[in-house]
Design an enzyme around this catalytic site. Structure first.
Site, PDB file in Angstrom:
ATOM      1  N   CYS A 136      33.698 -58.880  25.668  1.00 13.95           N
ATOM      2  CA  CYS A 136      33.946 -59.866  26.728  1.00 13.95           C
ATOM      3  C   CYS A 136      34.989 -60.903  26.350  1.00 13.95           C
ATOM      4  O   CYS A 136      35.496 -61.613  27.211  1.00 13.95           O
ATOM      5  CB  CYS A 136      32.642 -60.571  27.097  1.00 13.95           C
ATOM      6  SG  CYS A 136      31.912 -61.510  25.729  1.00 13.95           S
ATOM      7  N   GLU A 183      28.114 -54.262  31.629  1.00  9.42           N
ATOM      8  CA  GLU A 183      27.782 -55.693  31.589  1.00  9.42           C
ATOM      9  C   GLU A 183      28.938 -56.439  30.953  1.00  9.42           C
ATOM     10  O   GLU A 183      29.569 -55.946  30.011  1.00  9.42           O
ATOM     11  CB  GLU A 183      26.499 -55.897  30.779  1.00  9.42           C
ATOM     12  CG  GLU A 183      26.105 -57.352  30.542  1.00  9.42           C
ATOM     13  CD  GLU A 183      26.633 -57.919  29.238  1.00  9.42           C
ATOM     14  OE1 GLU A 183      26.650 -59.160  29.109  1.00  9.42           O
ATOM     15  OE2 GLU A 183      27.064 -57.139  28.362  1.00  9.42           O
ATOM     16  N   ARG A 226      22.819 -68.312  31.001  1.00  7.79           N
ATOM     17  CA  ARG A 226      23.684 -67.225  30.529  1.00  7.79           C
ATOM     18  C   ARG A 226      24.014 -66.321  31.719  1.00  7.79           C
ATOM     19  O   ARG A 226      23.232 -65.434  32.075  1.00  7.79           O
ATOM     20  CB  ARG A 226      22.987 -66.436  29.419  1.00  7.79           C
ATOM     21  CG  ARG A 226      23.887 -65.428  28.722  1.00  7.79           C
ATOM     22  CD  ARG A 226      23.157 -64.704  27.600  1.00  7.79           C
ATOM     23  NE  ARG A 226      24.078 -63.903  26.828  1.00  7.79           N
ATOM     24  CZ  ARG A 226      24.814 -64.352  25.811  1.00  7.79           C
ATOM     25  NH1 ARG A 226      24.709 -65.615  25.447  1.00  7.79           N
ATOM     26  NH2 ARG A 226      25.640 -63.556  25.167  1.00  7.79           N
ATOM     27  N   ARG A 228      25.990 -63.446  33.524  1.00  7.40           N
ATOM     28  CA  ARG A 228      26.698 -62.208  33.210  1.00  7.40           C
ATOM     29  C   ARG A 228      26.812 -61.355  34.473  1.00  7.40           C
ATOM     30  O   ARG A 228      25.930 -61.393  35.342  1.00  7.40           O
ATOM     31  CB  ARG A 228      25.971 -61.418  32.122  1.00  7.40           C
ATOM     32  CG  ARG A 228      26.008 -62.080  30.730  1.00  7.40           C
ATOM     33  CD  ARG A 228      27.416 -62.099  30.199  1.00  7.40           C
ATOM     34  NE  ARG A 228      27.538 -62.637  28.855  1.00  7.40           N
ATOM     35  CZ  ARG A 228      27.775 -63.909  28.570  1.00  7.40           C
ATOM     36  NH1 ARG A 228      27.874 -64.798  29.563  1.00  7.40           N
ATOM     37  NH2 ARG A 228      27.923 -64.313  27.324  1.00  7.40           N
TER      38      ARG A 228
END
Length: 364
Positions: A136, A183, A226, A228
């Site tokens: 990421c 993801e 968090r 995502r």
């Protein structure tokens, strides 16, 4: 007199099904016992933080196989095993993540080299679901900001990590998995004015997949903000073009705070030194005066943390804990960090770790 059931009396096809369906890290004996246990109890849910409530393996009508690309320490593996998934291939090139992955899931068969160099046909088995949490950093807000400040390319132009998405597509082209499960950071959507996301959608949809995506915040199950993006794609040649799919709804638990994961008596070695604490305060002050948001995150047991990053081990600045009667704040312990990321004892028991997932590498 009724005859006892013996394994050798089972049909050959049934024996083969048991062999194929038994999850990695579980014996066939344990597998059969769980099927019987599940049938009797009809239990299919568990609480994230209730360590006495061990998740039962939930078997659908058909067991499934999946591969775990850019596996890290096994987020996909911990999530899919309880639902009957069998991991048939894992890749992770970070040596410390790979060491942890091997120990946690009792699996030494991990590809630790560059996935771009792999012989796909020879080394990657056929599978039902391709799982990939591809790097990421080329797309995240923090990663892009850092690379820009250093004059380094980001996104797909990042030579080291940015083109790994295309490696996933090469695997898709050859293995043609029915389902793709990806993801990444939420900034994937807006990176490069949305062009990165347009490219990803185009690449996936041009291969005949129907794509669903949603940004999900993990704060409904762990005390951490968090966010995502989760991307689930179905091969229309298998599932058809009229696919009904919805991501599960999440309800934030207002009672879920860092108190759920913090140790009662942490070791004082996790307290910041006077020098480091002064540096972090001065650093935050300097950037605040410039109008930047860079700085440390100070938390009490009653709060939830900001997002934990890959650099946390360096100084712990984004998640510092205000410890009662301690001179300076402290970092999270390895166990606390593990729980904050959702790797609780309930999952560990699925792989034979009755005292939680073990700490494999040094925390220094």
């Amino acid at each position: 007199m009724a005859k006892n059931i013996l394994i050798r009396d089972l049909d050959k096809n049934d024996l083969e099904w048991i062999k194929e369906a038994t999850p990695s890290g579980m014996s066939q004996n344990e597998f059969i016992k769980k099927i019987i246990h599940n049938t009797k109890k009809k239990k299919s849910s568990f609480s994230t933080f209730n360590n006495d409530d061990v998740p039962e393996t939930i078997f659908a009508k058909l067991p499934f196989k999946y591969i775990d690309l850019f596996a890290g320490i096994g987020g996909f593996r911990s999530g899919l095993t309880p639902y009957g998934g069998k991991c048939v291939f894992s890749s992770e090139w970070d040596k410390y993540s790979a060491l942890t992955y091997k120990a946690w899931y009792n699996d030494d068969n991990i590809y630790e080299n560059d996935i771009r160099d792999i012989n796909i046909k020879k080394m990657i088995p056929d599978h039902d679901i391709l799982c990939a949490g591809f790097p990421c950093q080329p797309f995240s807000l923090a990663g892009v900001s850092k690379k820009q400040s250093l004059g380094i390319a980001h996104g797909f132009d990042d030579v080291k990590q940015g083109n790994l998405f295309h490696s996933i597509m090469k695997i898709v082209d050859i293995k043609k998995p029915p389902v793709i499960f990806l993801e990444n950071v939420k900034n994937l959507i807006s990176h490069d004015k949305g062009n990165t996301w347009k490219t990803i959608k185009k690449e996936i949809e041009s291969r005949g997949y129907l794509l669903f995506s949603k940004i999900i915040n993990a704060n409904y199950c762990v005390p951490q903000s968090r966010q995502r993006i989760y991307i689930v794609c179905f091969d229309t040649k298998i599932f058809g073009s009229e696919i009904s799919f919805d991501f599960p709804e999440q309800t934030v638990n207002q009672n879920l705070t860092l108190a759920n994961i913090l140790s009662d008596k942490p070791d004082t070695k996790y307290m910041l030194s006077d020098k480091l604490w002064l540096y972090l305060q001065n650093y935050a002050k300097k950037h605040k005066e410039k109008g930047n948001g860079f700085g440390y995150g100070l938390n009490t047991k009653d709060s939830i943390s900001r997002t934990m990053s890959a650099r946390y081990y360096k100084d712990g600045s984004e998640i510092l804990i205000e410890q009662l009667r301690w001179k300076n704040p402290r970092r999270l312990t390895p166990k606390e960090a593990k729980l904050l990321m959702g790797f609780n004892d309930s999952y560990a028991k699925l792989y034979g770790h009755n005292n939680g997932f073990p700490q494999v590498v040094s925390d220094t």
